[in-house]
Motif scaffolding. Structure first.
Motif: not given
Length: 527
Positions: A497-502
């Motif tokens: 899963y993506p730890r960071f999302i922008e």
């Protein structure tokens, strides 16, 4: 590996691809070959104009194998110019219409182009390029000028009509240089990729006729432009090989522009075969003007340029009742070498090797990898490019003893199909395990609020690589970071899963619609 060899005869040693196409359609003189926004060009008219163009280019003093830059929008003048140059034994260099004057200056110098064939709307960019390039162009021939021309510029229609048709084609060989394309630049500076006269013959026979089973009754329409390897096959070599009609579109392939052609808004003819890319399909399915199934005449839909998410293909099939046949090709191999089939589609995979091509997946040490593990994709087939012009190091790195290194990572499945795992330089190692950016992206776009996503690696506070997602939301939709993380965790292994999302308004892409993850990495590095 697939060692199946279809019953396709090799072209003769003396072979001119333009002549080959004209001869195939000599009995269809009155049939529409190309339809653009201005009018229809029959096969008979096309043959005459190609031979006139060839004679005109020879009359300029251009010699065998000299390059001619072809910077034109998709109109009926494009196939006339491309085939006319090949008929004359010259080498057309088809280039992207969306680049800058600096890019064209580089290409003029790199190709040492002796003439330019250009659309009137693109003439200012070429003019600026010629002032910057350390190379002198002899002649500029302008298709459909939008302003008065200078004395050194020639109007294409007058140029064609001023010459009697060439009596015979240049005596080229199957292995002689036929044309160049420039790589899309998804990972750096474009490279001049040289193809022979025989290469488009092989792609048309093995894929256009062999896999897609195109026929004379088809009307083909490609969102990918003719200057791309994918578009060149879709809109020229494939349909002309079987005597089909092609719809050409000069404008950008927006959903509205595409729907107009699907509904017969140009020439009153509806396409039966459409060639697109996943980004375009996503935009169309999200568009309020999406036509109903009964309004279109599509019998076959093809996709390439980037891997097709399973959910996108399934939604398209539910709406139109037609599968999207996904495949992968490259500028270096000219067209698709690994593909699903019209009668055998497995969404989430890129399908099976095209008969006539062999596929190998190799590990870091160069040996084969077992099924289920990612490996570097290598291809062996008859349409491989001859070289990158003036770039021996890259040529030797990519073209290795009959095999072409694609730069893609794939996994071979138990049924012999292949699943895309990302570019070789895009793969991420998270907690010691490879993570495919595409797999995470394909999961994110299943969320009802997400239009597009791109995933890269980002170092956390401990200097360890974690996944970061750049997400574009659909118009009017909202969600948050926590909801998207939970959505991915429910569908993939926890470490993916993506730890960071922008959240961003759009993603950087090449003109073919490929996401340029390297630009996102550069953006992240500057922060």
């Amino acid at each position: 590996m697939d060692t199946t060899t279809p019953a396709v005869a090799a072209p003769p040693a003396r072979f001119n691809f333009a002549q080959h196409l004209l001869e195939l359609n000599a009995g269809r003189a009155s049939k529409a070959a190309f339809i653009d926004d201005v009018g229809t060009l029959s096969f008979g008219e096309l043959a005459l104009r190609v031979r006139r163009m060839a004679a005109g280019l020879r009359a300029l003093g251009l010699k065998r194998e000299e390059r001619v830059l072809l910077l034109m929008q998709d109109t009926n003048d494009w196939p006339v110019s491309f085939l006319g140059a090949m008929y004359a034994g010259l080498v057309p260099v088809a280039v992207n219409t969306l680049l800058t004057a600096d890019d064209y200056a580089y290409m003029l110098e790199n190709a040492r182009a002796q003439a330019v064939l250009v659309s009137g709307a693109l003439l200012p960019a070429v003019t600026a390029a010629m002032t910057r390039a350390d190379h002198e162009v002899q002649k500029v021939i302008v298709s459909r000028p939008v302003a008065p021309l200078h004395p050194a510029e020639i109007e294409l229609e007058a140029f064609v009509q001023a010459h009697e048709p060439a009596a015979r084609p240049a005596a080229t060989g199957a292995d002689d240089p036929g044309f160049w394309l420039y790589s899309s630049g998804s990972t750096g500076r474009p490279k001049g990729t040289a193809h022979s006269h025989a290469n488009p013959y092989w792609t048309a026979e093995l894929y256009g006729r062999g896999v897609l089973q195109l026929n004379e009754a088809d009307v083909c329409f490609s969102a990918a432009k003719l200057f791309f390897a994918y578009g060149l096959g879709n809109g020229l070599s494939f349909p002309m090989t079987v005597g089909a009609t092609t719809i050409l579109m000069a404008e950008r392939p927006t959903p509205q522009a595409t729907f107009k052609r699907w509904l017969g808004g140009v020439g009153g003819v509806q396409p039966t075969v459409f060639f697109g890319a996943p980004t375009g399909f996503a935009g169309m399915l999200a568009n309020a003007q999406l036509p109903a199934r009964e309004q279109v005449a599509l019998r076959l839909v093809s996709s390439a340029g980037e891997a097709l998410p399973a959910e996108l293909g399934e939604r398209f099939k539910r709406h139109f009742g037609v599968d999207i046949v996904d495949g992968i090709g490259s500028t270096e191999m000219l067209h698709i070498f690994l593909s699903n089939r019209p009668d055998r589609v497995r969404y989430g995979t890129t399908g099976w090797p095209v008969p006539g091509y062999e596929i190998e997946l190799r590990g870091e040490a160069g040996g084969p990898v077992p099924d289920g593990e990612p490996g570097d994709l290598y291809i062996h087939g008859p349409s491989a490019a001859m070289m990158y012009w003036g770039n021996r190091a890259k040529t030797r790195e990519t073209f290795q003893g009959g095999w072409t290194k694609s730069g893609d990572k794939y996994v071979r499945n138990e049924d012999g199909s292949y699943t895309y795992s990302g570019r070789s330089d895009d793969m991420l190692k998270v907690s010691g395990i490879y993570v495919s950016p595409f797999e995470v992206e394909a999961t994110l776009v299943q969320h009802p609020a997400v239009l597009e996503a791109a995933v890269i690696g980002k170092e956390d506070a401990d200097g360890l690589t974690k996944t970061k997602a750049f997400v574009v939301l659909k118009s009017g939709e909202t969600t948050d970071e926590a909801a998207l993380k939970a959505f991915v965790k429910d569908r993939l292994a926890p470490y993916k899963y993506p730890r960071f999302i922008e959240f961003v308004p759009d993603l950087p892409k090449t003109a073919t619609g490929k996401i340029q993850r390297f630009k996102l990495r550069e953006l992240e590095a500057r922060r």
